[in-house]
Design a protein around this motif. Structure first.
Motif, PDB file in Angstrom:
ATOM      1  N   SER A   1       0.821  -1.216   0.000  1.00 33.25           N
ATOM      2  CA  SER A   1       0.000   0.000   0.000  1.00 33.25           C
ATOM      3  C   SER A   1       0.859   1.271   0.000  1.00 33.25           C
ATOM      4  N   ILE A   2       2.066   1.179   0.573  1.00 34.52           N
ATOM      5  CA  ILE A   2       2.922   2.361   0.641  1.00 34.52           C
ATOM      6  C   ILE A   2       3.531   2.719  -0.722  1.00 34.52           C
ATOM      7  N   ASP A   3       3.552   1.739  -1.616  1.00 34.24           N
ATOM      8  CA  ASP A   3       4.210   1.878  -2.921  1.00 34.24           C
ATOM      9  C   ASP A   3       3.132   1.955  -4.011  1.00 34.24           C
ATOM     10  N   PRO A   4       2.818   3.165  -4.480  1.00 34.72           N
ATOM     11  CA  PRO A   4       1.621   3.351  -5.301  1.00 34.72           C
ATOM     12  C   PRO A   4       1.594   2.561  -6.617  1.00 34.72           C
ATOM     13  N   THR A   5       2.738   2.388  -7.306  1.00 34.39           N
ATOM     14  CA  THR A   5       2.640   1.694  -8.601  1.00 34.39           C
ATOM     15  C   THR A   5       2.730   0.172  -8.479  1.00 34.39           C
ATOM     16  N   SER A   6       3.051  -0.335  -7.265  1.00 43.74           N
ATOM     17  CA  SER A   6       3.167  -1.797  -7.136  1.00 43.74           C
ATOM     18  C   SER A   6       1.811  -2.488  -7.295  1.00 43.74           C
ATOM     19  N   GLY A   7       0.719  -1.715  -7.213  1.00 42.79           N
ATOM     20  CA  GLY A   7      -0.618  -2.306  -7.333  1.00 42.79           C
ATOM     21  C   GLY A   7      -1.203  -2.284  -8.737  1.00 42.79           C
ATOM     22  N   GLN A   8      -0.377  -1.958  -9.755  1.00 43.33           N
ATOM     23  CA  GLN A   8      -0.906  -1.909 -11.133  1.00 43.33           C
ATOM     24  C   GLN A   8      -0.938  -3.319 -11.725  1.00 43.33           C
ATOM     25  N   THR A   9      -1.625  -4.213 -11.026  1.00 43.40           N
ATOM     26  CA  THR A   9      -1.497  -5.643 -11.327  1.00 43.40           C
ATOM     27  C   THR A   9      -1.984  -6.017 -12.732  1.00 43.40           C
ATOM     28  N   SER A  10      -2.987  -5.306 -13.246  1.00 41.01           N
ATOM     29  CA  SER A  10      -3.532  -5.723 -14.546  1.00 41.01           C
ATOM     30  C   SER A  10      -2.535  -5.490 -15.680  1.00 41.01           C
TER      31      SER A  10
ATOM     32  N   PHE B   1      19.500 -11.193   4.636  1.00 43.76           N
ATOM     33  CA  PHE B   1      20.876 -11.414   5.099  1.00 43.76           C
ATOM     34  C   PHE B   1      21.742 -10.183   4.825  1.00 43.76           C
ATOM     35  N   ARG B   2      21.397  -9.449   3.774  1.00 41.19           N
ATOM     36  CA  ARG B   2      22.213  -8.308   3.333  1.00 41.19           C
ATOM     37  C   ARG B   2      21.714  -6.966   3.861  1.00 41.19           C
ATOM     38  N   GLY B   3      20.451  -6.883   4.241  1.00 41.07           N
ATOM     39  CA  GLY B   3      19.894  -5.607   4.701  1.00 41.07           C
ATOM     40  C   GLY B   3      18.399  -5.741   4.878  1.00 41.07           C
ATOM     41  N   ASN B   4      17.759  -4.665   5.341  1.00 41.34           N
ATOM     42  CA  ASN B   4      16.319  -4.719   5.557  1.00 41.34           C
ATOM     43  C   ASN B   4      15.576  -4.912   4.243  1.00 41.34           C
ATOM     44  N   PRO B   5      14.619  -5.841   4.232  1.00 43.42           N
ATOM     45  CA  PRO B   5      13.829  -6.025   3.017  1.00 43.42           C
ATOM     46  C   PRO B   5      12.878  -4.842   2.772  1.00 43.42           C
ATOM     47  N   TYR B   6      12.539  -4.669   1.522  1.00 42.30           N
ATOM     48  CA  TYR B   6      11.607  -3.649   1.088  1.00 42.30           C
ATOM     49  C   TYR B   6      10.236  -3.881   1.723  1.00 42.30           C
ATOM     50  N   PRO B   7       9.505  -2.836   2.150  1.00 44.92           N
ATOM     51  CA  PRO B   7       9.774  -1.411   1.980  1.00 44.92           C
ATOM     52  C   PRO B   7      10.553  -0.748   3.125  1.00 44.92           C
ATOM     53  N   GLU B   8      10.943  -1.537   4.172  1.00 46.47           N
ATOM     54  CA  GLU B   8      11.752  -0.926   5.252  1.00 46.47           C
ATOM     55  C   GLU B   8      13.139  -0.578   4.723  1.00 46.47           C
ATOM     56  N   GLY B   9      13.656  -1.420   3.872  1.00 48.86           N
ATOM     57  CA  GLY B   9      14.983  -1.217   3.291  1.00 48.86           C
ATOM     58  C   GLY B   9      14.956  -1.622   1.827  1.00 48.86           C
ATOM     59  N   PRO B  10      16.146  -1.677   1.198  1.00 46.47           N
ATOM     60  CA  PRO B  10      16.176  -1.898  -0.248  1.00 46.47           C
ATOM     61  C   PRO B  10      16.294  -3.361  -0.687  1.00 46.47           C
ATOM     62  N   MET B  11      16.321  -4.312   0.258  1.00 46.99           N
ATOM     63  CA  MET B  11      16.584  -5.692  -0.160  1.00 46.99           C
ATOM     64  C   MET B  11      15.290  -6.424  -0.535  1.00 46.99           C
ATOM     65  N   ARG B  12      15.465  -7.583  -1.195  1.00 48.40           N
ATOM     66  CA  ARG B  12      14.292  -8.274  -1.754  1.00 48.40           C
ATOM     67  C   ARG B  12      13.401  -8.824  -0.641  1.00 48.40           C
ATOM     68  N   PRO B  13      12.100  -8.545  -0.731  1.00 47.96           N
ATOM     69  CA  PRO B  13      11.174  -9.055   0.286  1.00 47.96           C
ATOM     70  C   PRO B  13      10.892 -10.545   0.105  1.00 47.96           C
ATOM     71  N   ALA B  14      10.236 -11.127   1.097  1.00 49.09           N
ATOM     72  CA  ALA B  14      10.019 -12.578   1.152  1.00 49.09           C
ATOM     73  C   ALA B  14       9.326 -13.140  -0.085  1.00 49.09           C
ATOM     74  N   GLU B  15       8.415 -12.368  -0.657  1.00 51.89           N
ATOM     75  CA  GLU B  15       7.679 -12.877  -1.816  1.00 51.89           C
ATOM     76  C   GLU B  15       8.097 -12.213  -3.126  1.00 51.89           C
TER      77      GLU B  15
ATOM     78  N   ASP C   1      10.738  -2.335  -8.466  1.00 51.48           N
ATOM     79  CA  ASP C   1      11.689  -1.411  -9.085  1.00 51.48           C
ATOM     80  C   ASP C   1      10.881  -0.264  -9.692  1.00 51.48           C
ATOM     81  N   ASP C   2      10.579   0.728  -8.847  1.00 46.40           N
ATOM     82  CA  ASP C   2       9.704   1.806  -9.313  1.00 46.40           C
ATOM     83  C   ASP C   2      10.126   3.149  -8.701  1.00 46.40           C
ATOM     84  N   PHE C   3       9.348   4.176  -8.999  1.00 46.23           N
ATOM     85  CA  PHE C   3       9.696   5.547  -8.594  1.00 46.23           C
ATOM     86  C   PHE C   3       9.781   5.667  -7.071  1.00 46.23           C
ATOM     87  N   TYR C   4       8.868   5.011  -6.370  1.00 44.20           N
ATOM     88  CA  TYR C   4       8.897   5.067  -4.900  1.00 44.20           C
ATOM     89  C   TYR C   4      10.220   4.474  -4.388  1.00 44.20           C
ATOM     90  N   TYR C   5      10.578   3.308  -4.908  1.00 42.78           N
ATOM     91  CA  TYR C   5      11.819   2.646  -4.485  1.00 42.78           C
ATOM     92  C   TYR C   5      13.027   3.535  -4.778  1.00 42.78           C
TER      93      TYR C   5
END
Ligand SMILES: [Zn+2]
Length: 753
Positions: free
Chosen positions: A123-132, A213-227, A527-531
């Motif tokens: 929800s914090i990342d506006p373009t991540s929901g453009q699923t269609s 392992f490398r840093g906080n996962p997104y959106p807290e940090g820049p690393m890849r989240p669990a899913e 990988d978007d403007f918010y990130y």
């Protein structure tokens, strides 16, 4: 504080930012002064805020090849370029681009599981929901397939990982392999798996490599989240990139197509990328021995090699459609040498929104073009023709650049002086890789670019950082004692590939990076403007620096009286490569002897632990001595010719007969051979190629190096002769070019001053 930071601060106090007082190489004193003046005007124009707004616009919606917003972006880029007063057009091609029809991955057996295969919007990342509009997670150019088999874990899936499995007595024959992302290009993983008899390939993102392992996962940090999962191409691009159905020719309307079932570059087995959350049940299902230490990821359980008792079911099917592709090509005609072209490019298509990859490179490139448009209005005219390219379809298979360059191959071979590429860009240190005849040129240009953070020149900064990061004392000394910083050779992974590897156009790939920990967004919906505006170059100052750097390179190459190629660096680099090749052959011989001796001595019987199954390695034929004499001779001849040429160049008056520039343009072409590399004729450069088994990673003097690595000795000898002949041709060209340089009348006087 790391030690090098202290050194950086001290120098920053004393050093003036940049030094533009010298005469530019390849210019008469008068032309140099004029050029320096125009370059300074140019570098004042790019604005960080404009680049930010361009990024916002280009990454506002998913824009993969064939999507509505991909076309929309191409048309918008075209309109922008025209508004700058630059002539531009869209060149359209049609290329094969498979997209998923269905994807299924499940674990069968007592604890069944079905993978979700879905990155959740945030929800914090506006373009991540453009699923269609988002492409699902998949690997492009995987073949269709439906397989059910036990699983085996293969670490990164490189050839050497299978050697370890052999020692452990584990075969992947008839199995689905599960490999982790990283260490090699993803397309190598299914290729090597299929060669070993696997029937399917799953590639997952382990948190050790780009997650928690490398840093906080997104959106807290820049690393890849669990899913989060990494999309990407798995086409066998080390054979040839570009449209699989039109190798070597442009995919224009009416081009003859190879039937799909005869295409060599589509994978032999089905492939699917997944997140670590989806991977967890599959990894836990693996039985067998514990993996070696280097194979362990960061998930909280013990990793086993397998095989699994429960079977996995992998089923993928694709729409094998051809999609329209839109390259945006702008042209500024040269005033004096219109038939000599300086080409610049960055792709505009993305896997999803692609703020970092590629928009953080494409936006500065557009700003660069705007700045050049401003200079034109102020009366500047480039001496050579500039061609600015915004490529489409890079992500699937370098499609836009490859098809355009194949369609224009004859013109490019005749007219192209150099190609300058960029792609994703972020905060930190200047980095470049490319042709070594341009190594000195790249060094000279970046001495005149100011680093946004330290205010020293970006050249000085990267030199100090390289000294700090060099592991061996010898490497630190090499940096200190050498006039130019070394630039690595080009492998593959972006749009320079067709220019350098197929056409022999001297090329450079450049950008900034190294300060932002990141990479967890790569090829995902995040990988978007918010990130980018939260975790990468948030002030856009290195975006501005990229526009300044690349634009200065283009201008300086375009306006030079004598093209600023330099060959001592090339000769020095070739010498280094030859030394490495000899060492490789020597090491291999020593290893084979030692291994055979240990087998004979009974070392492996002594090591045998009845509780752990280990297979002794097979005895090996000891490699014969290769004849490196032709390479030694050619390398020396090149050094001698290069030293003479560079000396005459420095003493020259800056004027040049037209034929001299023509010779310099041809020089990189002479390092190619129309027969190409063994088993991959599309790759024609004899000094640089992406590795057949590394993908992005470069193999230098690839014909010889890969023959040694693959133990093909007679081929190695033959390749040594071919490379030597090319180097001798280069030396002959330089001798001829040296004669055309006329010395500056009072050169001894100006040197004394
Ligand atoms: Zn890219």
């Amino acid at each position: 504080m790391r030690p090098y930071l202290a050194a950086v601060c001290l120098l920053a106090l004393s050093a003036h930012a940049v030094d533009s007082g010298h005469i530019l190489r390849g210019y008469t004193p008068q032309d140099s002064a004029t050029e320096v003046n125009w370059e300074q005007k140019f570098r004042a124009i790019p604005e960080a805020d404009r680049i930010r707004e361009t990024m916002r616009r280009l990454s506002a919606r998913p824009h993969h090849l064939g999507s509505p917003y991909d076309k929309d972006n191409a048309e918008w880029l075209l309109a922008q370029l025209k508004s700058y007063g630059i002539d531009a057009k869209i060149e359209q091609f049609s290329t094969l681009f498979p997209t998923p029809k269905s994807r299924k991955l499940e674990l069968l057996g007592a604890q069944p599981f079905t993978a979700k295969l879905q990155e959740p919007p945030l929800s914090i990342d506006p373009t991540s929901g453009q699923t269609s509009e988002q492409l699902p997670t998949y690997n492009a150019y995987s073949r269709d397939g439906d397989v059910t088999a036990p699983l085996v874990y293969v670490n990164y899936g490189r050839p050497e990982d299978y050697d370890v499995l052999d020692r452990m007595g584990v075969s992947v024959k008839g199995a689905i392999v599960i490999a982790r992302y990283g260490a090699s290009w993803r397309g190598i993983k299914p290729k090597v798996a299929a060669e070993h008899g696997a029937v399917g390939c799953i590639i997952y993102s382990d948190p050790r490599d780009d997650g928690y392992f490398r840093g906080n996962p997104y959106p807290e940090g820049p690393m890849r989240p669990a899913e989060g999962a990494q999309r990407g191409s798995v086409m066998d691009m080390p054979v040839y990139p570009g449209d699989p159905q039109t190798p070597g020719v442009g995919a224009v309307a009416g081009a003859k197509l190879i039937p799909l079932d005869q295409v060599q570059t589509i994978t032999k087995i089905p492939v699917l990328p997944i997140s670590w959350t989806d991977a967890e049940p599959f990894l836990k299902a693996l039985g067998g021995a514990t993996v070696p230490e280097a194979w362990r990821g960061a998930l909280p359980f013990t990793y086993h090699v397998g095989p699994s008792t429960a079977k996995a079911h992998l089923a993928v099917a694709f729409n094998w459609d051809r999609k329209p592709l839109y390259d945006v090509i702008a042209r500024i005609p040269g005033a004096k040498y219109p038939d000599e072209w300086v080409v610049r490019g960055n792709h505009h298509d993305a896997w999803v929104n692609g703020a970092e990859d590629p928009v953080s490179g494409a936006s500065p490139q557009l700003e660069e073009a705007r700045a050049l448009g401003e200079l034109l209005k102020q009366g500047w005219k480039p001496q050579r023709t500039l061609i600015y390219c915004f490529w489409d379809g890079e992500e699937p298979a370098l499609l836009g650049s490859t098809e355009w360059a194949e369609a224009h191959a004859d013109e490019l071979k005749q007219h192209a002086v150099a190609y300058f590429n960029s792609d994703g860009n972020s905060r930190g240190y200047f980095r470049a890789e490319g042709s070594h005849s341009l190594e000195n040129f790249v060094n000279e240009v970046v001495k005149d670019i100011q680093d946004p953070e330290t205010k020293m020149s970006v050249w000085k900064r990267v030199r100090l950082v390289d000294i700090a990061n060099a592991a061996a004392q010898q490497d630190k000394d090499d940096i200190r004692n050498r006039a130019d910083l070394r630039i690595p050779a080009l492998g593959s992974g972006s749009d320079y590939t067709v220019f350098v590897d197929h056409l022999g156009v001297a090329s450079v790939n450049l950008g900034y990076g190294g300060e932002d920990e990141g990479g967890g967004q790569y090829h995902s919906i995040y990988d978007d403007f918010y990130y980018y505006t939260h975790f990468m170059d948030t002030t856009f100052s290195y975006e501005r620096a990229l526009a300044q750097t690349a634009g200065t390179m283009v201008m300086r190459m375009a306006d030079a009286d004598i093209l600023p190629f330099q060959f001592s660096d090339l000769a020095d680099t070739v010498h280094l490569y030859v030394t490495q090749l000899k060492k490789l052959a020597d090491d291999q011989r020593a290893e084979a002897k030692e291994r055979n001796l240990e087998i004979e001595e009974g070392v492996y019987q002594a090591l045998h632990d009845p509780k752990k199954h280990m297979v002794p390695p097979p005895a090996e034929a000891v490699p014969p001595y290769l004849n490196f004499a032709p390479l030694d001779q050619a390398s020396d001849d090149l050094t001698e010719a290069a030293t003479a040429f560079d000396g005459a160049y420095t003493a020259a008056d800056g004027s040049a007969p037209e034929a001299l520039n023509g010779d310099l343009i041809r020089s990189e072409r002479l390092l190619t051979d129309a027969r190409g590399l063994p088993n991959r004729p599309w790759f024609q450069h004899l000094l640089y190629a992406p590795g057949f088994y590394t993908g992005y990673g470069v193999k230098t003097i690839p014909g010889v190096r890969e023959a040694i690595e693959q133990k093909q000795w007679s081929q190695a000898d033959e390749q040594i002769r071919r490379v030597s002949a090319a180097l001798e041709r280069q030396a002959a060209l330089l001798k001829q070019a040296t004669k055309q340089l006329s010395p500056r009348p009072e050169s001894h006087l100006s040197e004394a001053q």
